[in-house]
Design an enzyme around this catalytic site. Sequence first.
Site, PDB file in Angstrom:
ATOM      1  N   LYS A  87     -20.144 -11.667   2.009  1.00 24.67           N
ATOM      2  CA  LYS A  87     -19.017 -11.469   1.085  1.00 24.67           C
ATOM      3  C   LYS A  87     -19.428 -10.557  -0.065  1.00 24.67           C
ATOM      4  O   LYS A  87     -20.454 -10.783  -0.702  1.00 24.67           O
ATOM      5  CB  LYS A  87     -18.590 -12.830   0.507  1.00 24.67           C
ATOM      6  CG  LYS A  87     -18.107 -13.805   1.565  1.00 24.67           C
ATOM      7  CD  LYS A  87     -16.628 -13.707   1.761  1.00 24.67           C
ATOM      8  CE  LYS A  87     -15.941 -14.559   0.742  1.00 24.67           C
ATOM      9  NZ  LYS A  87     -14.777 -15.227   1.168  1.00 24.67           N
ATOM     10  N   CYS A 105      10.148 -12.368 -30.118  1.00 21.18           N
ATOM     11  CA  CYS A 105      10.206 -11.201 -29.248  1.00 21.18           C
ATOM     12  C   CYS A 105       9.750  -9.960 -30.024  1.00 21.18           C
ATOM     13  O   CYS A 105      10.259  -9.694 -31.119  1.00 21.18           O
ATOM     14  CB  CYS A 105      11.638 -11.006 -28.743  1.00 21.18           C
ATOM     15  SG  CYS A 105      11.836  -9.477 -27.804  1.00 21.18           S
TER      16      CYS A 105
END
Length: 670
Positions: free
Chosen positions: A314, A408
Site C-alpha cells: 500500500k 453569514c
Amino acid sequence: MTATETIHKKIEQLRDNLNRHNYLYYVEARTEISDYDFDKMMEELIKLEKEHPEFADPNSPSQKVGGEITKEFKSVKHKYAMLSLGNTYNEEELYDFDKRIRKVITDELVEYVCELKYDGVAIGLSYKNGKLVQAVTRGDGLQGDDVTANIKTVKSIPLVLHDNNYPDEFEIRGEVVMPFTEFEKLNKERIEIGEEPFANPRNTTAGTLKMQDSAVVAQRALDCYLYALYGDNLNYASHADGLKNAKQWGFKISSNTKVCSSIEEVIEFIAYWDKQRETLNVATDGIVIKVNSIDQQKKLGFTSKSPRWAIAYKYKAEQAATKLISISYQVGRTGAITPVANLEPVQLAGTTVKRASLHNADQIAKLDIREGDVVFVEKGGEIIPKVTGVDLSKRSENSHATHYIEKCPECNTILVRLEGEALHYCPNEDGCPPQIKGKLEHFTSRKAMNIDSFGSETIELLYNQHLIKNIADIYELKKEQILPLERMAEKSANNLIEGIIKSKEVPFERVLFAIGIRHVGETVAKKLARYFRSIDALSKATLEDLVMVDEIGDKIAKSILEYFSLSKHVELIERLKLYGLQFEMGEQAIATGNKLAGLSFVVSGTFKQFSRDEIKNIIEQNGGKNVSSVSSKTNYLLTGDEAGSSKLKKAEELKINIINEEQFLTLINI
Ligand code: IVH
C-alpha cells in the site's frame, strides 16, 4: 428466408456490431465509427427488439443503456470465498513475504506478477457458455449482493465473450471503478443542485452499484478492470497466461502489469508506479504482488483470510506540510457554508496546492486547526486535498483557537445547523447575495431553462442593478432596462429577451429541475415529472406518494414537502405559470388507446416537447406503428427540426402526409 428470419438475422448483426464497437471503444480505446452512427445502430436494435419481443436476449448490447429496476438486491453465496489480501507498507515487509514464499518453494524459480491495486469495488462476474449470468459484490466475503442489472450497464464488461476457447463456466473478479473525470463531472452537477459532493470515487462507485434504476447507473460511466479467474477447468499454467486468455475473451485487463523474476524487480515496479500512478484516470492505492505459477500457488495455499501467494503493497497517501494562512468561508447556492483553508502554496502529488477543504466545524474543532499553524495536507482517493492534521511542535505561542463563524460572511444572518447535518447553513435564502445569484445561475443554466446569454456576469449586472432578485423577475425584464447596462448592445439585449421568451417552451421536467428544490437533481426531476405529470399533482403528493417513485427516498420526499409548504414558493410558481412556463407534461403523453391503430409513422428530426424515443413510445401506446423508412405504406412522416431531407423528399413524392409535432399531438387528442 422468411421475413421474421430476416429480422432475426438483422438483430443478430446489430448485436454483433454493437458488441464489437463497444469493445473497441471501452476496452481498446479506439473507434471505427462515429458516436452518431453507434447511437443510430443502438436505436435501431432497441426498436427491433421492442417490435419483436420473441428475439429478446438478456445479454443484448441494448442492456448497456439500462432500464431494469432492482427494488431489492438479492443476497448470493459466493461459490469461491472472496478473500482479502495481506498488506505491506515497506521494503522490509516485502522481503519477508519473499522469504515466506521461498520457504515453501525451495527448488524452483519464483516469478511474481505485479498489478496495480485499483481502489474501487470488488466484483465477481459469472459466465456460462460465454454469457454473463450474474454479478455479485464482495459483501462479507462469503455472500454478496446480486447487482447484475447494474453491472450490465458497465460498458467495458462484455455481456457476450469473444472467441470460443473460454471455459463453459467460470468466474472472473475485478474492480469496478469510477474514472476521476466522471467523478468530477458528477460532483459538479451535485454542487449545482445543492447536494454535498461525494467524498471519493470508491464510495461513489459503491453507491452507484446499489442504485435501483440501472438507467441512472448507465449514465455514470463506470469502468471495470479484471484480475483473477476462478473455475474448475481453467487451463493455464501461470496467472499471467490466465490474464492473457481473459483479455482475448474480451475483458479489460490492465496493461500496466509486469512479470518480475525477483523481489528487487518488484520493488522497482512499486517505486516506478508511486509517481506514475498520478497520471492515471482511476484511483489506485497500491500494488498487488502475486506468485505467477499456478502450481506454486497451490503449494502455498491460503490462510483463513487470504492467499499465501499474494500480498498488497500500500502506498502512503501523499502528504505535505505547509502554513495555514487563513480560513475563509464560502456560501453555496443552497446556503451551505464550507470552510476553506488558504495555504502557503505547496507541491503535492504533482500539483501546486493553495487551498484545501476543512470540511466543517466539527473537523476544525477535532483537529484544533488554527490560523498560522503548520498543517498536513493529503490527497488520498479525493480530488480536493484536505487538511488532515496539525504539526503541534511548530505552533506559535500566541495562536488562537479557531472560532467558527456564527454569522453569514455575505449577509450577516445568524447561521443555523440542522439536526444530524454536518454543515452550517445561512437561512436567508431570499436575501443572501450568493444564494440568490446561485439560484438564478442554476435556473438559467443549460440543463435547466437554457437561457443562453444569461451567464454569471449578466446575472451579477442585473442583480446589482436591482433588476432581478428571484427567478420570476427574469420574465419581467424589458429590453429598455437591459440596454443601458455595461457591455450590453442592441444585439445582446435582443438575444437575452429572445432567450427568455424561448425558455417558456422548456418542458416541465426541466422546469422542475430549474426551480431548485433541494435534492431534486436532473434525474429526480425527470422521474417526478413523469410520475406526477404536473406541478399541481406533485405539490399535493404526500410522503407516501413520493416514496413510491423509484430512487425517491425519505430525504428527497421531505425536501419536496417542505418546499411546497412555504407560501412564497407557491406564489413563485403561480407567477411563473402566469408567464407561461410549462408546469405539466404534454397532456398527450398520457393518452393511450387506439387512436392510431393501423397507422404507420416515420419519425425524423428532433422535437420540442418530447425526445424522439418518447414520440415513438406515444405512437405505440396509441396503437400506431413505427417504421424506419418512408414507403407507399407509410401513413405519416412526423418531422421535427432537422428532419432527414431524403425522407421529406420521398414522402413528398409518394404524397404521404407530412406533419409536425403540434399536428401530431392534435391527432392523438381528437
Ligand atoms: S487480487 C484473494 N488484484 O484489493 C484476493 N485484488 O485488498 C484476490 N484489488 O479484494 C485479490 N486491485 O478488491 C487483486 N490487481 C488486483 C487488485 C485487487 C484491487 C482489491 C480487491 C481485493 C482487495 C484486497
